[in-house]
Write a protein that holds these residues in place. Structure first.
Motif, PDB file in Angstrom:
ATOM      1  N   ARG A 151       0.776  -1.091  -0.089  1.00 30.47           N
ATOM      2  CA  ARG A 151      -0.055   0.154   0.058  1.00 30.47           C
ATOM      3  C   ARG A 151       0.960   1.099   0.000  1.00 30.47           C
ATOM      4  N   VAL A 152       0.084   2.478  -0.586  1.00 27.55           N
ATOM      5  CA  VAL A 152       0.802   3.553  -0.482  1.00 27.55           C
ATOM      6  C   VAL A 152       0.726   4.392   0.775  1.00 27.55           C
ATOM      7  N   LEU A 153       1.773   4.962   1.414  1.00 27.37           N
ATOM      8  CA  LEU A 153       1.610   5.651   2.513  1.00 27.37           C
ATOM      9  C   LEU A 153       1.559   7.012   2.550  1.00 27.37           C
ATOM     10  N   VAL A 154       2.497   7.502   1.568  1.00 29.35           N
ATOM     11  CA  VAL A 154       2.627   8.983   1.169  1.00 29.35           C
ATOM     12  C   VAL A 154       2.209   9.065  -0.283  1.00 29.35           C
ATOM     13  N   ASP A 155       1.252   9.925  -0.743  1.00 27.05           N
ATOM     14  CA  ASP A 155       0.936   9.894  -2.254  1.00 27.05           C
ATOM     15  C   ASP A 155       0.624  11.324  -2.483  1.00 27.05           C
ATOM     16  N   ARG A 156       1.751  12.355  -2.729  1.00 31.57           N
ATOM     17  CA  ARG A 156       1.280  13.708  -3.089  1.00 31.57           C
ATOM     18  C   ARG A 156       2.327  14.391  -3.992  1.00 31.57           C
ATOM     19  N   ALA A 157       1.943  15.472  -4.254  1.00 30.36           N
ATOM     20  CA  ALA A 157       2.667  16.150  -5.429  1.00 30.36           C
ATOM     21  C   ALA A 157       4.318  16.281  -4.947  1.00 30.36           C
ATOM     22  N   GLY A 158       5.335  16.221  -5.745  1.00 25.90           N
ATOM     23  CA  GLY A 158       6.562  16.008  -5.232  1.00 25.90           C
ATOM     24  C   GLY A 158       7.186  14.924  -4.967  1.00 25.90           C
ATOM     25  N   ASN A 159       8.507  14.545  -4.516  1.00 24.67           N
ATOM     26  CA  ASN A 159       9.024  13.419  -4.407  1.00 24.67           C
ATOM     27  C   ASN A 159       9.283  13.126  -2.798  1.00 24.67           C
ATOM     28  N   ASP A 160       8.904  11.972  -2.555  1.00 20.72           N
ATOM     29  CA  ASP A 160       9.170  11.414  -1.102  1.00 20.72           C
ATOM     30  C   ASP A 160      10.247  10.336  -0.969  1.00 20.72           C
ATOM     31  N   LEU A 161      11.296  10.435  -0.365  1.00 17.20           N
ATOM     32  CA  LEU A 161      12.386   9.553  -0.794  1.00 17.20           C
ATOM     33  C   LEU A 161      12.971   8.946   0.443  1.00 17.20           C
ATOM     34  N   GLU A 162      13.769   7.777   0.263  1.00 19.32           N
ATOM     35  CA  GLU A 162      14.476   7.203   1.218  1.00 19.32           C
ATOM     36  C   GLU A 162      13.728   7.061   2.744  1.00 19.32           C
ATOM     37  N   PRO A 163      12.795   6.568   2.760  1.00 19.81           N
ATOM     38  CA  PRO A 163      12.149   6.280   4.033  1.00 19.81           C
ATOM     39  C   PRO A 163      13.054   5.209   5.110  1.00 19.81           C
ATOM     40  N   ARG A 164      12.843   5.582   6.322  1.00 20.06           N
ATOM     41  CA  ARG A 164      13.356   5.060   7.409  1.00 20.06           C
ATOM     42  C   ARG A 164      12.725   5.038   8.649  1.00 20.06           C
ATOM     43  N   TRP A 165      12.482   3.759   9.254  1.00 18.69           N
ATOM     44  CA  TRP A 165      11.549   3.390  10.203  1.00 18.69           C
ATOM     45  C   TRP A 165      12.157   3.878  11.695  1.00 18.69           C
ATOM     46  N   SER A 166      11.359   4.473  12.364  1.00 13.80           N
ATOM     47  CA  SER A 166      11.728   4.982  13.737  1.00 13.80           C
ATOM     48  C   SER A 166      12.154   3.610  14.533  1.00 13.80           C
ATOM     49  N   PRO A 167      12.690   3.659  15.653  1.00 17.30           N
ATOM     50  CA  PRO A 167      13.260   2.493  16.369  1.00 17.30           C
ATOM     51  C   PRO A 167      12.118   1.704  16.852  1.00 17.30           C
ATOM     52  N   ASP A 168      11.055   2.372  17.230  1.00 15.73           N
ATOM     53  CA  ASP A 168       9.845   1.588  17.764  1.00 15.73           C
ATOM     54  C   ASP A 168       8.958   1.126  16.653  1.00 15.73           C
ATOM     55  N   GLY A 169       9.231   1.505  15.276  1.00 15.31           N
ATOM     56  CA  GLY A 169       8.408   1.192  14.107  1.00 15.31           C
ATOM     57  C   GLY A 169       7.097   1.896  13.909  1.00 15.31           C
ATOM     58  N   ASP A 170       6.706   2.924  14.858  1.00 11.90           N
ATOM     59  CA  ASP A 170       5.470   3.706  14.962  1.00 11.90           C
ATOM     60  C   ASP A 170       5.364   4.958  13.828  1.00 11.90           C
ATOM     61  N   ARG A 171       6.899   5.270  13.393  1.00 10.34           N
ATOM     62  CA  ARG A 171       6.892   6.444  12.270  1.00 10.34           C
ATOM     63  C   ARG A 171       7.950   6.035  11.418  1.00 10.34           C
ATOM     64  N   ILE A 172       7.538   6.677  10.054  1.00 17.74           N
ATOM     65  CA  ILE A 172       8.561   6.624   9.037  1.00 17.74           C
ATOM     66  C   ILE A 172       9.360   8.030   8.808  1.00 17.74           C
ATOM     67  N   ALA A 173      10.505   8.271   8.695  1.00 17.67           N
ATOM     68  CA  ALA A 173      11.305   9.609   8.203  1.00 17.67           C
ATOM     69  C   ALA A 173      11.416   9.211   6.820  1.00 17.67           C
ATOM     70  N   CYS A 174      11.440  10.474   6.025  1.00 17.39           N
ATOM     71  CA  CYS A 174      11.739  10.650   4.582  1.00 17.39           C
ATOM     72  C   CYS A 174      12.087  11.742   4.001  1.00 17.39           C
ATOM     73  N   ILE A 175      12.708  11.992   3.272  1.00 19.17           N
ATOM     74  CA  ILE A 175      13.347  13.085   2.341  1.00 19.17           C
ATOM     75  C   ILE A 175      12.019  13.784   1.560  1.00 19.17           C
ATOM     76  N   VAL A 176      11.666  14.874   1.834  1.00 19.85           N
ATOM     77  CA  VAL A 176      10.597  15.416   1.104  1.00 19.85           C
ATOM     78  C   VAL A 176      10.883  16.690   0.163  1.00 19.85           C
ATOM     79  N   GLN A 177      10.602  16.272  -1.451  1.00 24.59           N
ATOM     80  CA  GLN A 177      11.105  17.594  -1.975  1.00 24.59           C
ATOM     81  C   GLN A 177       9.737  18.109  -2.731  1.00 24.59           C
ATOM     82  N   GLY A 178       9.638  19.330  -3.070  1.00 21.40           N
ATOM     83  CA  GLY A 178       8.647  20.015  -3.926  1.00 21.40           C
ATOM     84  C   GLY A 178       7.607  20.200  -2.880  1.00 21.40           C
ATOM     85  N   LEU A 179       7.597  20.494  -1.725  1.00 26.36           N
ATOM     86  CA  LEU A 179       6.424  20.924  -0.862  1.00 26.36           C
ATOM     87  C   LEU A 179       5.603  22.190  -1.647  1.00 26.36           C
TER      88      LEU A 179
END
Length: 169
Positions: A141-169
């Motif tokens: 499934r898609v988690l983030v679907d918006r205009a611009g690029n969302d790159l390099e997902p990384r999980w938080s240590p507890d698995g509750d969040r994902i950090a990523c690079i956001v381009q084109g806000l």
């Protein structure tokens, strides 16, 4: 090397075309992607420099990868079927199987801390968005679907969040 930069030890020769490196979760091995012969492949080597092993033999252009939290598997990206897709294999290179199958480029896999999900980026919708898929290949499934690029997902240590690079806000 030590964390202060001392005791640098070269484990193998020229790595001019290396893509990335990562320690196994137990610290016994180092995995890396490099073009040592043929195309890029994923290798492991013991931390002491012994037992260099090519895990993804062939001309597949296998690059970005991530160890599963228990060290038993490695998720990686490959163009072996003509398009960038996410694959999983056992840590010894056996049991390689494709998880994704999309017209876009599926890249940058990263395991969740529990080892049940793999997050990745894909441009199947025109720009890069963040997706997750079960480590067994189900429940994509898609988690983030918006205009611009969302790159390099990384999980938080507890698995509750994902950090990523956001381009084109």
């Amino acid at each position: 090397m030590n964390t202060d930069g001392s005791n640098v030890v070269q484990l193998i020769g020229d790595m001019a075309e290396a893509a990335n490196t990562a320690w196994s979760p137990d610290g016994s091995k180092i995995a890396f992607s490099a073009k040592l012969s043929g195309d890029h492949a994923i290798y492991t080597i013991n931390a002491d420099g012994t037992n260099l092993t090519n895990l993804t033999n062939g001309s597949n252009h296998d690059t970005e990868f991530d160890w599963s939290p228990d060290g038993s598997k490695i998720a990686f990206q490959s163009v072996r079927d003509g398009n960038w897709e996410i694959y999983v294999m056992n840590a010894d290179g056996s049991g390689q199987r494709r998880l994704t199958n999309s017209p876009g480029a599926d890249t940058s896999p990263t395991w969740s801390p529990k080892g049940d999900l793999i997050a990745f980026e894909s441009d199947r919708g025109g720009d890069f968005d963040i997706y997750v898929i079960g480590s067994d290949g189900g429940d994509e499934r898609v988690l983030v679907d918006r205009a611009g690029n969302d790159l390099e997902p990384r999980w938080s240590p507890d698995g509750d969040r994902i950090a990523c690079i956001v381009q084109g806000l």
